[in-house]
Design a protein around this motif. Structure first.
Motif, PDB file in Angstrom:
ATOM      1  N   SER A  77       0.813  -1.179  -0.025  1.00 14.26           N
ATOM      2  CA  SER A  77       0.042  -0.134   0.009  1.00 14.26           C
ATOM      3  C   SER A  77       0.961   1.076   0.075  1.00 14.26           C
ATOM      4  O   SER A  77       1.844   1.385   0.682  1.00 14.26           O
ATOM      5  N   GLN A  78       0.588   1.907  -0.865  1.00 16.89           N
ATOM      6  CA  GLN A  78       1.645   3.137  -1.070  1.00 16.89           C
ATOM      7  C   GLN A  78       0.638   4.448  -1.092  1.00 16.89           C
ATOM      8  O   GLN A  78      -0.367   4.509  -1.291  1.00 16.89           O
ATOM      9  N   ARG A  79       1.323   5.647  -1.026  1.00 22.93           N
ATOM     10  CA  ARG A  79       0.927   6.841  -1.265  1.00 22.93           C
ATOM     11  C   ARG A  79       0.185   7.093  -2.684  1.00 22.93           C
ATOM     12  O   ARG A  79       0.830   6.458  -3.489  1.00 22.93           O
ATOM     13  N   TYR A  80      -0.831   7.518  -2.589  1.00 22.28           N
ATOM     14  CA  TYR A  80      -1.849   7.482  -3.774  1.00 22.28           C
ATOM     15  C   TYR A  80      -1.279   9.056  -4.656  1.00 22.28           C
ATOM     16  O   TYR A  80      -0.851   8.807  -5.671  1.00 22.28           O
ATOM     17  N   ARG A  81      -1.366  10.036  -3.771  1.00 21.29           N
ATOM     18  CA  ARG A  81      -0.736  11.284  -4.329  1.00 21.29           C
ATOM     19  C   ARG A  81      -0.191  12.163  -3.322  1.00 21.29           C
ATOM     20  O   ARG A  81      -0.405  11.895  -2.260  1.00 21.29           O
ATOM     21  N   ASP A  82       0.834  12.884  -3.611  1.00 23.70           N
ATOM     22  CA  ASP A  82       1.669  13.920  -2.598  1.00 23.70           C
ATOM     23  C   ASP A  82       0.742  14.627  -1.842  1.00 23.70           C
ATOM     24  O   ASP A  82       0.981  15.321  -0.583  1.00 23.70           O
ATOM     25  N   GLN A  83      -0.199  15.095  -2.346  1.00 22.13           N
ATOM     26  CA  GLN A  83      -1.178  16.363  -1.643  1.00 22.13           C
ATOM     27  C   GLN A  83      -1.963  15.639  -0.339  1.00 22.13           C
ATOM     28  O   GLN A  83      -2.013  14.518  -0.392  1.00 22.13           O
ATOM     29  N   ASP A  84      -1.836  16.594   0.669  1.00 23.03           N
ATOM     30  CA  ASP A  84      -2.388  15.982   2.169  1.00 23.03           C
ATOM     31  C   ASP A  84      -3.728  15.614   1.795  1.00 23.03           C
ATOM     32  O   ASP A  84      -4.229  15.034   2.832  1.00 23.03           O
ATOM     33  N   ALA A  85      -4.434  16.141   0.883  1.00 27.87           N
ATOM     34  CA  ALA A  85      -5.993  16.050   0.984  1.00 27.87           C
ATOM     35  C   ALA A  85      -6.299  14.426   0.606  1.00 27.87           C
ATOM     36  O   ALA A  85      -7.263  13.753   0.911  1.00 27.87           O
ATOM     37  N   PHE A  86      -4.916  13.580   0.261  1.00 31.13           N
ATOM     38  CA  PHE A  86      -5.158  12.124  -0.069  1.00 31.13           C
ATOM     39  C   PHE A  86      -4.585  11.278   0.900  1.00 31.13           C
ATOM     40  O   PHE A  86      -4.258  10.179   0.830  1.00 31.13           O
ATOM     41  N   ARG A  87      -4.447  12.109   2.184  1.00 28.00           N
ATOM     42  CA  ARG A  87      -3.439  11.320   3.335  1.00 28.00           C
ATOM     43  C   ARG A  87      -4.297   9.923   3.742  1.00 28.00           C
ATOM     44  O   ARG A  87      -3.746   9.142   4.349  1.00 28.00           O
TER      45      ARG A  87
END
Length: 181
Positions: A77-87
């Protein structure tokens, strides 16, 4: 379908020593199928940078299945996007060695991964699946993923346009039991 012999295969959090086996699985899939969009083999250094995102706690995890010292497969499982909105959103994937497919190993890896993520601040898991890939679609459906849509012909590999199905699983989705391999 033959089940995996759980006395011979163990699941562990991935460690740096597993990286050559993981890269070998990824490079083989990229060279022999459209399941990975890589158009050239990965180098170890670029994968070390990618591997650094995974931890033993938190939403970004990687598990490996090993028989002895051999990596048979992984799930992450990894980060989807760098923006905090997707945390609270992760992108998940599973990769299996060629001889490890069709034996329930993908199910075992995902069951363990989603079990770990159940205690983390993850609201949704996403998966992008290059088409066609009936086995991967079936695996994700088994874990409660729903089809969201298809990105049609949005990538080019080996002179062919590729599409991918995007699926999502909300955190509250129930995991399949051990008897549902």
């Amino acid at each position: 379908m033959h089940e995996i012999d759980e006395t011979l295969v163990e699941l562990f959090p991935a460690i740096a020593d597993d990286l050559p086996g993981i890269v070998a699985i990824q490079n083989h899939a990229a060279a022999t199928s459209h399941a990975r969009f890589a158009t050239r083999p990965h180098r170890m250094q670029e994968r070390r940078d990618w591997f650094a995102q995974f931890a033993k706690t938190g939403p970004y995890r990687m598990l490996v299945a090993r028989r002895g010292n051999q990596v048979l497969g992984y799930a992450c499982s990894q980060r989807y996007r760098d923006q905090d909105a997707f945390r609270e959103t992760v992108e998940v994937s599973v990769g299996l060695g060629e001889d490890s497919r069709g034996h329930g190993l993908g199910t075992a890896l995902y069951r363990a991964l989603f079990g770990l993520l159940a205690e983390e601040p993850v609201h949704v898991a996403l998966a992008g699946i290059a088409l066609p890939n009936d086995a991967s679609v079936a695996l994700h459906r088994k874990f409660g993923f729903a089809e969201i849509g298809i990105f049609h012909e949005y990538a080019v590999k080996n002179g062919q346009y590729l599409s991918s199905l995007w699926m999502q699983r909300l955190h509250s989705t129930r995991l399949p039991g051990p008897d549902q391999s």
